[in-house]
Design a protein around this motif. Sequence first.
Motif, short mmCIF file in Angstrom:
data_model
loop_
_atom_site.label_atom_id
_atom_site.label_comp_id
_atom_site.label_asym_id
_atom_site.label_seq_id
_atom_site.Cartn_x
_atom_site.Cartn_y
_atom_site.Cartn_z
N SER A 167 -63.47 -31.26 2.14
CA SER A 167 -62.52 -31.75 3.14
C SER A 167 -61.47 -30.69 3.43
O SER A 167 -61.24 -29.78 2.62
N GLU B 270 -62.95 -27.28 2.97
CA GLU B 270 -64.10 -27.30 3.89
C GLU B 270 -64.02 -26.09 4.84
O GLU B 270 -65.01 -25.37 5.03
N ASP C 257 -66.74 -30.89 -5.40
CA ASP C 257 -65.77 -31.94 -5.06
C ASP C 257 -66.14 -33.19 -5.86
O ASP C 257 -67.26 -33.31 -6.33
N ASP D 36 -66.04 -36.02 -4.29
CA ASP D 36 -66.62 -36.83 -3.22
C ASP D 36 -68.01 -36.28 -2.86
O ASP D 36 -68.13 -35.31 -2.11
N ALA E 247 -69.14 -36.59 1.12
CA ALA E 247 -68.49 -35.59 1.98
C ALA E 247 -68.96 -34.19 1.61
O ALA E 247 -69.18 -33.34 2.49
N THR F 108 -54.95 -31.96 7.92
CA THR F 108 -56.12 -32.30 7.11
C THR F 108 -56.01 -33.78 6.76
O THR F 108 -54.94 -34.39 6.95
N PRO F 109 -57.04 -34.38 6.18
CA PRO F 109 -56.94 -35.77 5.75
C PRO F 109 -55.76 -36.00 4.79
O PRO F 109 -55.11 -37.05 4.84
#
Length: 248
Positions: free
Chosen positions: A15, A19, A36, A38, A41, A187-188
Motif C-alpha cells: 500500500s 507500493e 506485508d 495484508d 493487497a 496514501t490510505p
Amino acid sequence: MLLNDKVALITGGASGIGEATAKLFKAEGAEVVLTDVDEVAGMRVMHEIGSGAHFLQCDVTSEEQVRAVIGEIAEKYGRLDCAVNNAGVTGVPANIEATSLDNWMKVTQVNLTGVFLCLKHEISQMLIQGMGSIVNVSSGAGLIAVPSMAPYCASKHALLGLTKTAATENLTRGIRVNAVLPGSTKTPLLERTLSISDDMEEMILNSIPCGQFGRAEQIAEGIAWLCSDRASFVSGASLNIDYGTVCR
Ligand SMILES: NC(=O)c1ccc[n+]([C@@H]2O[C@H](COP(=O)([O-])OP(=O)(O)OC[C@H]3O[C@@H](n4cnc5c(N)ncnc54)[C@H](O)[C@@H]3O)[C@@H](O)[C@H]2O)c1
C-alpha cells in the motif's frame, strides 16, 4: 537504470509509499521482494508489477517471520542489496492521558521494534556479502511534535536514533543506512488520519508550504536514490521529503 540487478526488500509494500517504492524499484531494474501483513493487497501489487516482483506475507513484529523472509531471499537470490523498512501504523489518536498501553505497544512494536528486527536480519545477511544499503521510513513526526499521536511521534523520533546507530556501526563494513522523513502524503494511512475530523484536511494542508499533499511516488524517488550506488557517499543521513514543511 538506478537499481539495475539489485535485489530489494520492501516492507509494507502492499500500500501507499511501499507500493509506489516497489513499482519504482522494478522500473529502475531491481528484483523486488515486497512483504506485508495484508496478503490480498500484497498479491495485488505483485501481480500489477508482473515478473521480477515477489510477495511474501510477513509481520515485521515477528522475529521468526522476518528471519524467514531474509532466509528465503538469501536462498533464492544469494544476496540482499537493498532494504526499505517502510511498514508503519499511526494508532488511535488521543492525548497521552487517554492513550491506552495497548495502543502504545501496538504502534511502537510495528514502527520501532519492527524496524529493529528487520535491521538485525538485513544487516546479518549484508555482512556476509560485505555490502548493502538500507532506508528506514521515519516521518516529519520524527522531528516535530504531533499532538494526539504520541506513540507514532515517539517511535518515529526513536527511528532516527536507530538509523544513526545502525549507520555508525556499519561505516567500515560496506553497509549504508539512511532515513527518509516524508511529509503528509496521499496514501490510505493519510486518508484514515483525514477522516478523524472535518477540518483535519484543511489543517494539514495549511501546514504544507505548497498547499498540497505529497504523492507516494515522490517519496519513492528519494528512497530509490538513497538505496542506489549514486548515493555511495551517504550514510547516517535523514532526508526530509516534505517540501519544506518541518524546516521552517
Ligand atoms: N502517508 C503519510 O503521510 C506518511 C507521512 C510520514 C511517514 N509515513 C510513513 O510511511 C510509511 C508507509 O506509510 P503509508 O502512508 O504508505 O501507509 P499505508 O497504510 O498506506 O501502508 C502501510 C503498509 O504497512 C503494512 N503494515 C502495517 N503493519 C504491518 C506489520 N506489522 N508488518 C508488516 N506490514 C505492516 C500495512 O498493511 C500497509 O500495507 C509508514 O512507516 C508511515 O509511518 C507516512
